[in-house]
Motif scaffolding. Structure first.
Motif, PDB file in Angstrom:
ATOM      1  N   LEU A 207       0.655  -1.292   0.147  1.00 48.08           N
ATOM      2  CA  LEU A 207      -0.075  -0.144  -0.015  1.00 48.08           C
ATOM      3  C   LEU A 207       0.587   1.063  -0.033  1.00 48.08           C
ATOM      4  O   LEU A 207       0.593   2.147  -0.908  1.00 48.08           O
ATOM      5  CB  LEU A 207      -0.439   0.263   1.454  1.00 48.08           C
ATOM      6  N   ALA A 208       2.300   1.480   0.802  1.00 46.14           N
ATOM      7  CA  ALA A 208       2.931   2.435   0.717  1.00 46.14           C
ATOM      8  C   ALA A 208       3.376   2.512  -0.418  1.00 46.14           C
ATOM      9  O   ALA A 208       3.590   3.640  -0.775  1.00 46.14           O
ATOM     10  CB  ALA A 208       3.598   2.346   2.737  1.00 46.14           C
ATOM     11  N   ALA A 209       4.092   1.484  -1.289  1.00 40.64           N
ATOM     12  CA  ALA A 209       4.315   1.778  -2.500  1.00 40.64           C
ATOM     13  C   ALA A 209       4.113   2.260  -3.198  1.00 40.64           C
ATOM     14  O   ALA A 209       4.063   3.079  -4.070  1.00 40.64           O
ATOM     15  CB  ALA A 209       5.447  -0.083  -2.892  1.00 40.64           C
ATOM     16  N   SER A 210       2.421   1.797  -2.976  1.00 41.97           N
ATOM     17  CA  SER A 210       1.473   2.214  -4.580  1.00 41.97           C
ATOM     18  C   SER A 210       1.519   3.349  -3.959  1.00 41.97           C
ATOM     19  O   SER A 210       1.066   4.186  -5.235  1.00 41.97           O
ATOM     20  CB  SER A 210       0.479   1.676  -3.985  1.00 41.97           C
ATOM     21  N   GLY A 211       1.304   4.471  -3.297  1.00 38.92           N
ATOM     22  CA  GLY A 211       1.427   5.741  -3.799  1.00 38.92           C
ATOM     23  C   GLY A 211      -0.572   6.016  -2.845  1.00 38.92           C
ATOM     24  O   GLY A 211      -0.655   7.336  -3.017  1.00 38.92           O
ATOM     25  N   ILE A 212      -1.268   4.628  -3.305  1.00 40.22           N
ATOM     26  CA  ILE A 212      -3.013   5.607  -3.504  1.00 40.22           C
ATOM     27  C   ILE A 212      -3.403   6.197  -2.416  1.00 40.22           C
ATOM     28  O   ILE A 212      -4.216   6.900  -1.731  1.00 40.22           O
ATOM     29  CB  ILE A 212      -3.552   4.024  -3.457  1.00 40.22           C
ATOM     30  N   ALA A 213      -2.439   5.693  -0.399  1.00 41.06           N
ATOM     31  CA  ALA A 213      -3.780   5.836   0.793  1.00 41.06           C
ATOM     32  C   ALA A 213      -2.907   6.084   1.321  1.00 41.06           C
ATOM     33  O   ALA A 213      -1.967   5.183   1.619  1.00 41.06           O
ATOM     34  CB  ALA A 213      -5.305   5.288   0.660  1.00 41.06           C
ATOM     35  N   GLU A 214      -2.875   7.278   2.271  1.00 45.86           N
ATOM     36  CA  GLU A 214      -2.458   6.631   3.986  1.00 45.86           C
ATOM     37  C   GLU A 214      -2.479   6.073   4.756  1.00 45.86           C
ATOM     38  O   GLU A 214      -3.968   6.518   5.214  1.00 45.86           O
ATOM     39  CB  GLU A 214      -1.165   7.611   4.433  1.00 45.86           C
ATOM     40  N   LEU A 215      -2.039   4.853   5.147  1.00 43.76           N
ATOM     41  CA  LEU A 215      -1.942   3.908   6.582  1.00 43.76           C
ATOM     42  C   LEU A 215      -2.632   4.978   7.853  1.00 43.76           C
ATOM     43  O   LEU A 215      -1.217   4.779   8.578  1.00 43.76           O
ATOM     44  CB  LEU A 215      -2.171   2.957   6.557  1.00 43.76           C
ATOM     45  N   ALA A 216      -3.569   5.157   8.889  1.00 43.44           N
ATOM     46  CA  ALA A 216      -3.672   5.305   9.492  1.00 43.44           C
ATOM     47  C   ALA A 216      -3.009   4.373  10.326  1.00 43.44           C
ATOM     48  O   ALA A 216      -2.731   2.544  10.222  1.00 43.44           O
ATOM     49  CB  ALA A 216      -4.243   6.296  10.393  1.00 43.44           C
ATOM     50  N   ASP A 217      -2.728   5.088  11.722  1.00 45.25           N
ATOM     51  CA  ASP A 217      -2.429   3.891  13.224  1.00 45.25           C
ATOM     52  C   ASP A 217      -3.084   3.010  13.317  1.00 45.25           C
ATOM     53  O   ASP A 217      -4.072   2.918  14.009  1.00 45.25           O
ATOM     54  CB  ASP A 217      -1.507   4.639  14.716  1.00 45.25           C
ATOM     55  N   PRO A 218      -2.662   1.597  12.908  1.00 44.00           N
ATOM     56  CA  PRO A 218      -4.072   0.817  13.173  1.00 44.00           C
ATOM     57  C   PRO A 218      -4.575   1.000  14.901  1.00 44.00           C
ATOM     58  O   PRO A 218      -3.415   1.352  15.638  1.00 44.00           O
ATOM     59  CB  PRO A 218      -3.187  -0.893  12.756  1.00 44.00           C
ATOM     60  N   ARG A 219      -5.971   0.499  15.229  1.00 49.30           N
ATOM     61  CA  ARG A 219      -5.947   0.387  16.053  1.00 49.30           C
ATOM     62  C   ARG A 219      -7.489  -1.034  16.360  1.00 49.30           C
ATOM     63  O   ARG A 219      -7.943  -1.339  15.310  1.00 49.30           O
ATOM     64  CB  ARG A 219      -7.950   0.978  16.540  1.00 49.30           C
ATOM     65  N   ILE A 220      -6.859  -1.692  17.291  1.00 48.46           N
ATOM     66  CA  ILE A 220      -7.435  -3.168  17.418  1.00 48.46           C
ATOM     67  C   ILE A 220      -8.751  -2.658  18.126  1.00 48.46           C
ATOM     68  O   ILE A 220      -8.794  -2.548  19.739  1.00 48.46           O
ATOM     69  CB  ILE A 220      -6.230  -3.912  18.387  1.00 48.46           C
ATOM     70  N   LEU A 221     -10.226  -2.603  17.665  1.00 49.48           N
ATOM     71  CA  LEU A 221     -11.124  -2.520  18.804  1.00 49.48           C
ATOM     72  C   LEU A 221     -11.946  -3.933  17.961  1.00 49.48           C
ATOM     73  O   LEU A 221     -12.272  -4.243  17.187  1.00 49.48           O
ATOM     74  CB  LEU A 221     -11.747  -0.919  17.978  1.00 49.48           C
ATOM     75  N   PRO A 222     -12.861  -4.418  19.766  1.00 57.15           N
ATOM     76  CA  PRO A 222     -13.573  -4.962  18.772  1.00 57.15           C
ATOM     77  C   PRO A 222     -14.996  -4.343  18.391  1.00 57.15           C
ATOM     78  O   PRO A 222     -14.886  -3.541  17.775  1.00 57.15           O
ATOM     79  CB  PRO A 222     -14.403  -5.475  20.458  1.00 57.15           C
ATOM     80  N   VAL A 223     -15.517  -6.281  17.655  1.00 61.13           N
ATOM     81  CA  VAL A 223     -16.586  -6.204  15.826  1.00 61.13           C
ATOM     82  C   VAL A 223     -17.242  -5.516  17.336  1.00 61.13           C
ATOM     83  O   VAL A 223     -17.711  -6.025  17.618  1.00 61.13           O
ATOM     84  CB  VAL A 223     -16.993  -6.803  16.101  1.00 61.13           C
ATOM     85  N   PRO A 224     -18.811  -4.526  16.311  1.00 66.90           N
ATOM     86  CA  PRO A 224     -19.563  -4.044  17.275  1.00 66.90           C
ATOM     87  C   PRO A 224     -20.441  -4.368  16.620  1.00 66.90           C
ATOM     88  O   PRO A 224     -20.745  -5.502  16.190  1.00 66.90           O
ATOM     89  CB  PRO A 224     -19.977  -2.917  16.718  1.00 66.90           C
ATOM     90  N   THR A 225     -21.631  -5.625  18.007  1.00 66.88           N
ATOM     91  CA  THR A 225     -22.938  -5.930  18.116  1.00 66.88           C
ATOM     92  C   THR A 225     -23.961  -5.336  17.112  1.00 66.88           C
ATOM     93  O   THR A 225     -24.596  -6.635  16.592  1.00 66.88           O
ATOM     94  CB  THR A 225     -23.302  -7.192  18.995  1.00 66.88           C
ATOM     95  N   GLU A 226     -23.886  -4.850  17.050  1.00 63.04           N
ATOM     96  CA  GLU A 226     -25.153  -3.584  16.126  1.00 63.04           C
ATOM     97  C   GLU A 226     -24.767  -3.741  14.832  1.00 63.04           C
ATOM     98  O   GLU A 226     -23.670  -3.463  15.189  1.00 63.04           O
ATOM     99  CB  GLU A 226     -25.144  -2.231  17.277  1.00 63.04           C
ATOM    100  N   ASP A 227     -25.877  -3.515  13.697  1.00 56.54           N
ATOM    101  CA  ASP A 227     -24.541  -3.125  12.484  1.00 56.54           C
ATOM    102  C   ASP A 227     -24.459  -1.237  12.237  1.00 56.54           C
ATOM    103  O   ASP A 227     -24.993  -0.351  13.350  1.00 56.54           O
ATOM    104  CB  ASP A 227     -26.002  -2.891  11.839  1.00 56.54           C
ATOM    105  N   VAL A 228     -23.422  -0.818  11.783  1.00 56.01           N
ATOM    106  CA  VAL A 228     -22.798   0.140  11.627  1.00 56.01           C
ATOM    107  C   VAL A 228     -22.655  -0.051  10.489  1.00 56.01           C
ATOM    108  O   VAL A 228     -22.146  -0.469   9.985  1.00 56.01           O
ATOM    109  CB  VAL A 228     -21.408   0.620  12.132  1.00 56.01           C
ATOM    110  N   SER A 229     -22.710   1.318   9.502  1.00 59.63           N
ATOM    111  CA  SER A 229     -22.032   1.649   8.179  1.00 59.63           C
ATOM    112  C   SER A 229     -20.599   1.547   8.352  1.00 59.63           C
ATOM    113  O   SER A 229     -19.206   0.975   9.026  1.00 59.63           O
ATOM    114  CB  SER A 229     -22.222   3.611   7.921  1.00 59.63           C
TER     115      SER A 229
END
Length: 443
Positions: free
Chosen positions: A109-131
């Protein structure tokens, strides 16, 4: 046993095939002058080409199974190339490995120059639907969403990730769990070893509807608009035709395979709760613009996607003559472009010449010099793609519960649990099998 299938798209045809194969007498009632829904073949520059859907997800069995069942298995092929690019930041950039836009290789991804990856956050998957937008942005940042996830979903749903349901549109992303990057790398590695992703037919997947409709036991009636459904003491009464000359057809069971707005109208009297839920499903319009060039040189690869944030007119381009060997054998260059996303209500009000001209301008910006096309065709798909907004699966559950109180009546199609060809076929087959399992197919 006589069954009416309302709608001659792939969901209705799949239901009809399943029912006829079980011994039912099936009449398919299609309001337009053709079968196939979003599958369509047309002549462009002397070539017969798909101007709607042009490939089938091969990692689901339903589409492949139906192709073989109707005698088209010997025409099945896989793409010659699936190498795609993202047109962003003023250049065509190779798409890095992803799972529905979630990076599987941060270095690529970094080599492609398409997008900058933010510092990843490890978070639980919500039980309710989200966008999709809320889920991805919170974990990987907005740039990954805007320039990888958004263009991929724009091609499938013509929707916007700020509204699209995570669980209905990208269960693959939800299934990655708390650590998106690690899980994406593992999932991508496993997928690479599992065979081709897509399949098509020599001559176009638009051949499939007619092949299915030729199944013994299926009668097709075109230009047959269904006006109303009413329950009778031993089945259902279907009112067909113009209001000045309505024909009544009595059948044992009905499968409604029409888009959500039409299905809502038909179910309003007998199953109002389902009709109300169906009426809440929005649709997006789009168009496919196909160009045929006699002498055009384009880069290798299957085409490119475009992030909406870059403000281009087209949202994607497919070089069909690179992707499909049977198209390339013509010696011509064939490029399909798609335009139109949810909320772009005025875009498709332009005439065909303007749509094609603006799309060609974008192609020339992306690929450099292109000659004038030998021919082009604009195929509009008004209200073509249902929008699976947040809470969509709850609506579908409501529809299912309401229909359980209406024996002998089923629904199917792209409005429910998937818009791809295999998902739509699965929806039609499941509707037919529910009728069979309920005993309504007994002679």
């Amino acid at each position: 046993m006589r069954v009416a299938v309302v709608g001659g798209g792939m969901a209705g045809l799949a239901a009809a095939h399943e029912l006829a194969s079980s011994g039912a007498e099936v009449v398919v009632l299609e309001g337009s002058d053709r079968l196939g829904g979003k599958l369509r073949l047309e002549k462009v520059g002397g070539l017969t080409l798909d101007v709607g859907a042009e490939s089938i997800l091969a990692r689901r069995p339903e589409g492949i199974d139906l192709i073989r069942a109707v005698g088209l298995g010997d025409k099945m092929v896989h793409p010659q190339t699936t190498t795609a690019a993202i047109w962003t930041h003023g250049a065509l950039r190779p798409m890095p490995p992803t799972v529905m836009g979630i990076p599987a290789d941060p270095a690529a991804l970094a080599a492609s120059g398409i997008a900058e990856l933010a510092d990843p956050r490890i978070l639980p998957v919500p039980t309710e639907d989200v966008s999709v937008a809320e889920f991805v942005t919170e974990r990987l940042g907005r740039d990954v969403l805007d320039r990888l996830v958004e263009p991929l979903l724009g091609g499938v749903y013509a929707g916007l990730t700020d509204h699209l349901s995570l669980r209905a549109t990208t269960p693959q992303i939800a299934a990655l769990g708390e650590d998106l990057l690690t899980a994406a790398a593992a999932a991508r590695a496993a997928a690479t070893a599992s065979g081709p992703v897509f399949a098509g037919l020599v001559g176009g997947v638009g051949q499939l509807p007619a092949a299915v409709a030729s199944t013994p036991g299926i009668e097709v009636r075109l230009d047959s608009t269904v006006r109303a459904l009413a329950r009778t003491s031993d089945g259902w009464r279907v009112s067909v035709g113009p209001t000045t000359d309505v024909e009544v057809i009595d059948v044992d069971t009905v499968v409604v395979a029409a888009p959500a707005p039409a299905a809502a109208r038909l179910l309003a009297e007998e199953v109002p709760e389902a009709a109300f839920a169906l009426a809440a499903i929005d649709y997006a319009s789009m168009a496919i613009i196909t160009f045929v060039f006699d002498d055009a040189v384009v880069p290798e690869g299957s085409g490119f996607l475009v992030p909406p944030v870059d403000g281009t007119f087209i949202k994607a381009a497919t070089v069909a003559s690179n992707k499909w060997g049977w198209v390339g054998e013509s010696g011509r260059t064939v490029i399909r472009t798609s335009v139109g996303r949810a909320g772009e209500t005025t875009l498709l009000q332009h005439d065909d010449a303007d749509l094609a001209g603006r799309a060609l301008t974008d192609l020339r910006r992306a690929y450099g010099t292109l000659p004038d096309p030998t021919d082009r065709l604009v195929r509009r798909w008004g209200g073509g793609l249902p929008q699976y907004d947040v809470g969509h699966l709850d609506r579908v559950d409501t529809i299912d519960r309401a229909l359980a109180a209406a024996p002998g009546l089923e629904v199917c199609g792209a409005a429910y649990r998937g818009v791809g060809i295999p998902a739509v076929i699965a929806s039609g087959r499941a509707a037919a099998r529910r009728l069979t399992a309920a005993g309504t197919m007994d002679a």
